[in-house]
Write a protein that holds these residues in place. Sequence first.
Motif, PDB file in Angstrom:
ATOM      1  N   THR A  86       0.853  -1.194   0.000  1.00  0.00           N
ATOM      2  CA  THR A  86       0.000   0.000   0.000  1.00  0.00           C
ATOM      3  C   THR A  86       0.892   1.247   0.000  1.00  0.00           C
ATOM      4  OG1 THR A  86      -0.070   0.195   2.416  1.00  0.00           O
ATOM      5  CG2 THR A  86      -1.733  -1.239   1.388  1.00  0.00           C
ATOM      6  N   ALA A  87       0.288   2.395  -0.243  1.00  0.00           N
ATOM      7  CA  ALA A  87       1.046   3.655  -0.196  1.00  0.00           C
ATOM      8  C   ALA A  87       1.585   3.884   1.215  1.00  0.00           C
ATOM      9  CB  ALA A  87       0.155   4.818  -0.623  1.00  0.00           C
ATOM     10  N   GLU A  88       0.811   3.494   2.233  1.00  0.00           N
ATOM     11  CA  GLU A  88       1.237   3.683   3.617  1.00  0.00           C
ATOM     12  C   GLU A  88       2.292   2.664   4.034  1.00  0.00           C
ATOM     13  OE1 GLU A  88      -2.221   2.942   3.024  1.00  0.00           O
ATOM     14  OE2 GLU A  88      -2.524   5.045   2.547  1.00  0.00           O
ATOM     15  N   GLN A  89       2.249   1.468   3.439  1.00  0.00           N
ATOM     16  CA  GLN A  89       3.169   0.397   3.835  1.00  0.00           C
ATOM     17  C   GLN A  89       3.602  -0.356   2.579  1.00  0.00           C
ATOM     18  OE1 GLN A  89       5.460  -1.908   4.650  1.00  0.00           O
ATOM     19  NE2 GLN A  89       3.860  -3.419   4.504  1.00  0.00           N
ATOM     20  N   PRO A  90       4.589   0.161   1.857  1.00  0.00           N
ATOM     21  CA  PRO A  90       4.991  -0.438   0.586  1.00  0.00           C
ATOM     22  C   PRO A  90       5.972  -1.605   0.693  1.00  0.00           C
ATOM     23  CG  PRO A  90       6.235   1.560   0.967  1.00  0.00           C
ATOM     24  CD  PRO A  90       5.248   1.447   2.099  1.00  0.00           C
ATOM     25  N   ASN A  91       6.550  -1.844   1.887  1.00  0.00           N
ATOM     26  CA  ASN A  91       7.555  -2.901   2.025  1.00  0.00           C
ATOM     27  C   ASN A  91       6.924  -4.277   1.858  1.00  0.00           C
ATOM     28  OD1 ASN A  91       9.427  -0.924   2.547  1.00  0.00           O
ATOM     29  ND2 ASN A  91       9.412  -1.236   4.758  1.00  0.00           N
ATOM     30  N   LEU A  92       7.507  -5.076   0.981  1.00  0.00           N
ATOM     31  CA  LEU A  92       6.975  -6.403   0.694  1.00  0.00           C
ATOM     32  C   LEU A  92       7.897  -7.476   1.252  1.00  0.00           C
ATOM     33  CD1 LEU A  92       5.965  -5.815  -3.034  1.00  0.00           C
ATOM     34  CD2 LEU A  92       4.480  -5.737  -1.011  1.00  0.00           C
ATOM     35  N   PRO A  93       7.322  -8.505   1.877  1.00  0.00           N
ATOM     36  CA  PRO A  93       8.150  -9.598   2.366  1.00  0.00           C
ATOM     37  C   PRO A  93       8.358 -10.660   1.284  1.00  0.00           C
ATOM     38  CG  PRO A  93       5.882  -9.952   3.045  1.00  0.00           C
ATOM     39  CD  PRO A  93       5.931  -8.620   2.312  1.00  0.00           C
ATOM     40  N   ALA A  94       9.407 -11.468   1.451  1.00  0.00           N
ATOM     41  CA  ALA A  94       9.495 -12.715   0.700  1.00  0.00           C
ATOM     42  C   ALA A  94       8.423 -13.610   1.325  1.00  0.00           C
ATOM     43  CB  ALA A  94      10.882 -13.322   0.850  1.00  0.00           C
ATOM     44  N   ARG A  95       7.716 -14.398   0.510  1.00  0.00           N
ATOM     45  CA  ARG A  95       6.555 -15.117   1.048  1.00  0.00           C
ATOM     46  C   ARG A  95       6.363 -16.452   0.364  1.00  0.00           C
ATOM     47  NH1 ARG A  95       1.103 -12.731  -0.578  1.00  0.00           N
ATOM     48  NH2 ARG A  95       1.037 -14.513  -1.951  1.00  0.00           N
ATOM     49  N   SER A  96       5.907 -17.421   1.139  1.00  0.00           N
ATOM     50  CA  SER A  96       5.454 -18.707   0.614  1.00  0.00           C
ATOM     51  C   SER A  96       4.028 -18.912   1.087  1.00  0.00           C
ATOM     52  CB  SER A  96       6.307 -19.861   1.147  1.00  0.00           C
ATOM     53  OG  SER A  96       7.638 -19.715   0.755  1.00  0.00           O
ATOM     54  N   THR A  97       3.193 -19.480   0.231  1.00  0.00           N
ATOM     55  CA  THR A  97       1.817 -19.784   0.594  1.00  0.00           C
ATOM     56  C   THR A  97       1.565 -21.251   0.269  1.00  0.00           C
ATOM     57  OG1 THR A  97       1.182 -17.517   0.041  1.00  0.00           O
ATOM     58  CG2 THR A  97      -0.601 -19.118   0.275  1.00  0.00           C
ATOM     59  N   LEU A  98       1.121 -21.993   1.259  1.00  0.00           N
ATOM     60  CA  LEU A  98       0.938 -23.437   1.118  1.00  0.00           C
ATOM     61  C   LEU A  98      -0.473 -23.844   1.504  1.00  0.00           C
ATOM     62  CD1 LEU A  98       4.067 -24.073   3.254  1.00  0.00           C
ATOM     63  CD2 LEU A  98       4.021 -24.450   0.811  1.00  0.00           C
ATOM     64  N   GLN A  99      -1.011 -24.836   0.836  1.00  0.00           N
ATOM     65  CA  GLN A  99      -2.258 -25.437   1.301  1.00  0.00           C
ATOM     66  C   GLN A  99      -1.876 -26.609   2.185  1.00  0.00           C
ATOM     67  OE1 GLN A  99      -5.510 -26.190  -1.403  1.00  0.00           O
ATOM     68  NE2 GLN A  99      -6.276 -27.870  -0.159  1.00  0.00           N
ATOM     69  N   VAL A 100      -2.499 -26.659   3.365  1.00  0.00           N
ATOM     70  CA  VAL A 100      -2.265 -27.747   4.309  1.00  0.00           C
ATOM     71  C   VAL A 100      -3.574 -28.491   4.543  1.00  0.00           C
ATOM     72  CG1 VAL A 100      -0.322 -26.578   5.418  1.00  0.00           C
ATOM     73  CG2 VAL A 100      -2.624 -26.214   6.298  1.00  0.00           C
ATOM     74  N   ALA A 101      -3.457 -29.703   5.061  1.00  0.00           N
ATOM     75  CA  ALA A 101      -4.645 -30.531   5.283  1.00  0.00           C
ATOM     76  C   ALA A 101      -5.523 -29.970   6.390  1.00  0.00           C
ATOM     77  CB  ALA A 101      -4.228 -31.962   5.613  1.00  0.00           C
ATOM     78  N   ALA A 102      -4.915 -29.468   7.458  1.00  0.00           N
ATOM     79  CA  ALA A 102      -5.696 -28.961   8.587  1.00  0.00           C
ATOM     80  C   ALA A 102      -4.795 -28.136   9.492  1.00  0.00           C
ATOM     81  CB  ALA A 102      -6.298 -30.126   9.375  1.00  0.00           C
ATOM     82  N   LEU A 103      -5.440 -27.339  10.338  1.00  0.00           N
ATOM     83  CA  LEU A 103      -4.752 -26.600  11.385  1.00  0.00           C
ATOM     84  C   LEU A 103      -5.338 -27.056  12.728  1.00  0.00           C
ATOM     85  CD1 LEU A 103      -4.622 -23.113   9.627  1.00  0.00           C
ATOM     86  CD2 LEU A 103      -2.689 -24.645  10.055  1.00  0.00           C
ATOM     87  N   ALA A 104      -4.904 -26.456  13.825  1.00  0.00           N
ATOM     88  CA  ALA A 104      -5.255 -26.931  15.162  1.00  0.00           C
ATOM     89  C   ALA A 104      -6.763 -26.952  15.452  1.00  0.00           C
ATOM     90  CB  ALA A 104      -4.533 -26.093  16.215  1.00  0.00           C
ATOM     91  N   ASP A 105      -7.503 -26.032  14.918  1.00  0.00           N
ATOM     92  CA  ASP A 105      -8.960 -25.976  15.118  1.00  0.00           C
ATOM     93  C   ASP A 105      -9.620 -26.195  13.764  1.00  0.00           C
ATOM     94  OD1 ASP A 105     -11.649 -24.455  15.063  1.00  0.00           O
ATOM     95  OD2 ASP A 105     -11.140 -24.353  17.204  1.00  0.00           O
ATOM     96  N   PRO A 106     -10.685 -26.967  13.708  1.00  0.00           N
ATOM     97  CA  PRO A 106     -11.334 -27.212  12.413  1.00  0.00           C
ATOM     98  C   PRO A 106     -11.870 -25.962  11.725  1.00  0.00           C
ATOM     99  CG  PRO A 106     -12.371 -28.509  14.162  1.00  0.00           C
ATOM    100  CD  PRO A 106     -11.305 -27.688  14.795  1.00  0.00           C
ATOM    101  N   GLY A 107     -11.997 -24.854  12.475  1.00  0.00           N
ATOM    102  CA  GLY A 107     -12.474 -23.618  11.885  1.00  0.00           C
ATOM    103  C   GLY A 107     -11.382 -22.734  11.318  1.00  0.00           C
ATOM    104  N   PHE A 108     -10.127 -23.053  11.636  1.00  0.00           N
ATOM    105  CA  PHE A 108      -9.021 -22.240  11.132  1.00  0.00           C
ATOM    106  C   PHE A 108      -8.771 -22.553   9.670  1.00  0.00           C
ATOM    107  CE2 PHE A 108      -6.742 -22.343  15.542  1.00  0.00           C
ATOM    108  CZ  PHE A 108      -7.634 -21.426  16.054  1.00  0.00           C
ATOM    109  N   LEU A 109      -8.806 -21.523   8.841  1.00  0.00           N
ATOM    110  CA  LEU A 109      -8.430 -21.643   7.432  1.00  0.00           C
ATOM    111  C   LEU A 109      -7.069 -21.010   7.167  1.00  0.00           C
ATOM    112  CD1 LEU A 109     -11.841 -20.686   5.752  1.00  0.00           C
ATOM    113  CD2 LEU A 109     -10.899 -22.984   6.102  1.00  0.00           C
ATOM    114  N   VAL A 110      -6.573 -20.210   8.129  1.00  0.00           N
ATOM    115  CA  VAL A 110      -5.358 -19.416   7.929  1.00  0.00           C
ATOM    116  C   VAL A 110      -4.470 -19.474   9.173  1.00  0.00           C
ATOM    117  CG1 VAL A 110      -4.457 -17.077   7.477  1.00  0.00           C
ATOM    118  CG2 VAL A 110      -6.633 -17.788   6.452  1.00  0.00           C
TER     119      VAL A 110
END
Length: 166
Positions: free
Chosen positions: A133-157
Amino acid sequence: MNLKSTVVFSLMAIGIAHAASASEIIRHALPNNSSFPIAAAVEVPAGKTLVYLSGKVPPPLKAKTDSSGVASYGDTETQTIGVLGAIRDQLKGLGLGMGDIIRMQVFLVGDPAHSGRMDFAGFMKGYVQFFGTAEQPNLPARSTLQVAALADPGFLVEIEVTAARP
């Protein structure tokens, strides 16, 4: 000043200027003029302190929730905004900001509303509210992965980050 003194003084000035620029974090853009909001690479010079945040998961939509599941935490976009907001708050408590993030790992669960595939578009809708964004232009190096599940069944992220203290 003689020639020898002038040369020595000039070399010292160049060295000081180089040392100042060498202490800066360098973010390399993606090739081919890509506008995708991540860095291809991030260089962190010696002497910087790295801060590793454990993975953050979304807060519940309501303060008290007895149920589990996606309805308790929202869709991928909502969860992304909640997680990144929690990361922002934790960084602030450490004297850092979102622009100090140099590396991000994102774990997305397949969303039942998207035939079991991760909702990458929903994630990006939340992500671009914090990065590039104009306020925060710094970009990180990033990886995005799909996983089978997280600790709670409602967590998607779940997101973990590394920040560099300026």
